[in-house]
Design a protein around this motif. Sequence first.
Motif, short mmCIF file in Angstrom:
data_model
loop_
_atom_site.label_atom_id
_atom_site.label_comp_id
_atom_site.label_asym_id
_atom_site.label_seq_id
_atom_site.Cartn_x
_atom_site.Cartn_y
_atom_site.Cartn_z
N ASN A 38 0.85 -1.19 0.00
CA ASN A 38 0.00 0.00 0.00
C ASN A 38 0.88 1.24 0.00
O ASN A 38 2.11 1.14 -0.01
CB ASN A 38 -0.97 -0.02 1.19
CG ASN A 38 -0.27 0.06 2.53
OD1 ASN A 38 0.44 1.02 2.83
ND2 ASN A 38 -0.45 -0.96 3.36
N THR A 41 3.75 1.32 2.50
CA THR A 41 4.73 0.24 2.53
C THR A 41 5.48 0.05 1.20
O THR A 41 6.38 -0.78 1.13
CB THR A 41 4.06 -1.10 2.90
OG1 THR A 41 3.09 -1.43 1.91
CG2 THR A 41 3.40 -1.02 4.27
N LEU A 58 -3.35 2.41 4.67
CA LEU A 58 -3.46 1.70 5.95
C LEU A 58 -4.90 1.59 6.44
O LEU A 58 -5.20 0.76 7.28
CB LEU A 58 -2.59 2.39 7.00
CG LEU A 58 -1.08 2.37 6.74
CD1 LEU A 58 -0.34 3.20 7.78
CD2 LEU A 58 -0.55 0.95 6.70
N LYS A 59 -5.80 2.40 5.90
CA LYS A 59 -7.21 2.35 6.30
C LYS A 59 -8.09 1.61 5.30
O LYS A 59 -9.10 1.02 5.68
CB LYS A 59 -7.74 3.77 6.50
CG LYS A 59 -7.07 4.45 7.67
CD LYS A 59 -7.99 5.46 8.28
CE LYS A 59 -7.30 6.08 9.47
NZ LYS A 59 -7.98 5.86 10.68
N ARG A 63 -8.25 -3.62 7.94
CA ARG A 63 -7.49 -4.72 8.57
C ARG A 63 -7.85 -6.06 7.95
O ARG A 63 -9.02 -6.45 7.92
CB ARG A 63 -7.79 -4.72 10.06
CG ARG A 63 -6.96 -5.67 10.83
CD ARG A 63 -7.19 -5.48 12.31
NE ARG A 63 -6.89 -6.72 12.97
CZ ARG A 63 -7.36 -7.08 14.13
NH1 ARG A 63 -8.16 -6.29 14.80
NH2 ARG A 63 -7.02 -8.23 14.64
N HIS A 66 -8.10 -6.84 1.35
CA HIS A 66 -7.18 -6.83 0.21
C HIS A 66 -7.89 -6.41 -1.06
O HIS A 66 -9.12 -6.46 -1.13
CB HIS A 66 -6.51 -8.20 0.03
CG HIS A 66 -7.48 -9.28 -0.31
ND1 HIS A 66 -8.19 -9.97 0.65
CD2 HIS A 66 -7.86 -9.80 -1.51
CE1 HIS A 66 -8.96 -10.88 0.05
NE2 HIS A 66 -8.78 -10.79 -1.24
N SER A 87 -4.17 -3.40 3.49
CA SER A 87 -3.81 -2.46 4.54
C SER A 87 -2.76 -3.01 5.49
O SER A 87 -2.14 -2.25 6.22
CB SER A 87 -5.07 -2.05 5.34
OG SER A 87 -5.95 -1.34 4.51
N ASP A 88 -2.57 -4.32 5.47
CA ASP A 88 -1.59 -4.95 6.34
C ASP A 88 -1.03 -6.19 5.65
O ASP A 88 -1.49 -6.57 4.56
CB ASP A 88 -2.19 -5.28 7.70
CG ASP A 88 -3.46 -6.09 7.62
OD1 ASP A 88 -3.72 -6.77 6.60
OD2 ASP A 88 -4.23 -6.07 8.60
N VAL A 89 -0.04 -6.80 6.26
CA VAL A 89 0.61 -7.98 5.65
C VAL A 89 -0.38 -9.13 5.41
O VAL A 89 -0.37 -9.71 4.32
CB VAL A 89 1.82 -8.43 6.50
CG1 VAL A 89 2.38 -9.74 5.99
CG2 VAL A 89 2.90 -7.34 6.48
#
Length: 95
Positions: A38, A41, A58-59, A63, A66, A87-89
Motif C-alpha cells: 500500500n 509500505t 493503511l485504512k 485490517r 485486500h 492495509s496490512d501484511v
Amino acid sequence: MALQQTIHEATGVLVPIVSDDAPEAALPPTRHLIVLGNRSTNRTSSALYDLFYSLVDLKYPGRGGHVVRTVHNPFGNGCGVVIVGGSDVPGVNDA
C-alpha cells in the motif's frame, strides 16, 4: 515469491522481483509492474496513490482486507500495473 511461482507455473514466464526503490519500479514504468502493499509500505504504490490511480492505504481496504486491481496504461506508454494490495501484511498475503 509465491506469486512469482504461480505465474511461472501457469505461463512459463519468470517475473522478476525488484524492490520499490529499484529504477525498474519508478514511474512512469518502462515495463508492466505488479505492485505489492500500500502507499505506506511501497514507494511505487505511494506514487500511484498520489496520482489517484490506486487508493490502497493503511485504512482501506481495512485490517485483513485486500484488493487486486489493474491500472491499464496509466501513462500512455503501453505499460500497465497490477495492484496486489492490502492495509496490512495478512491482507496483502491474501491478495
